[in-house]
Design a protein around this motif. Structure first.
Motif: not given
Length: 108
Positions: A11-15, A18-22, A49-50
């Motif tokens: 869940x933390x990886x997914x958040x 999502x945050x970085x790619x947004x 790099x992201x």
């Protein structure tokens, strides 16, 4: 002994992903509308790099890099560090170019 690892939950990886790619998506939209050639290079490297830093998650490391997980983790940390560096460079160049444009507009 081994190199230190991030043991984040899925869940933390997914958040995080999502945050970085947004943020990267918003930067790309900004570059499409207001960007110049000087800021687009920093944004491009930030995007490269992201993608590496976010998609090389613990699950991917365990599945595809079982024998070299420690090195994959270091590769991910370097990608995230480079992502932060290019984010700082992009912010600096963008602020510099907008302040110069404001000075030129104020003088003319």
């Amino acid at each position: 002994m081994g190199l230190p690892r991030w043991n984040l939950s899925n869940k933390a990886e997914r958040i995080f992903r999502i945050t970085v790619l947004t943020i990267v998506g918003l930067i790309l939209i900004y570059e499409k509308i207001y960007g110049s050639s000087s800021t687009q290079y920093a944004a491009m490297y930030l995007c490269v790099f992201s993608l590496v830093g976010t998609f090389l998650s613990n699950a991917v490391q365990k599945r595809y890099f079982t024998s070299v997980m420690e090195y994959a983790q270091v590769f991910r940390l370097v990608a995230l560090l480079m992502m932060l560096c290019f984010l700082i460079i992009w912010i600096y160049i963008t602020l510099e170019s907008t302040s110069q444009a404001a000075l030129v507009a104020g003088i003319v």
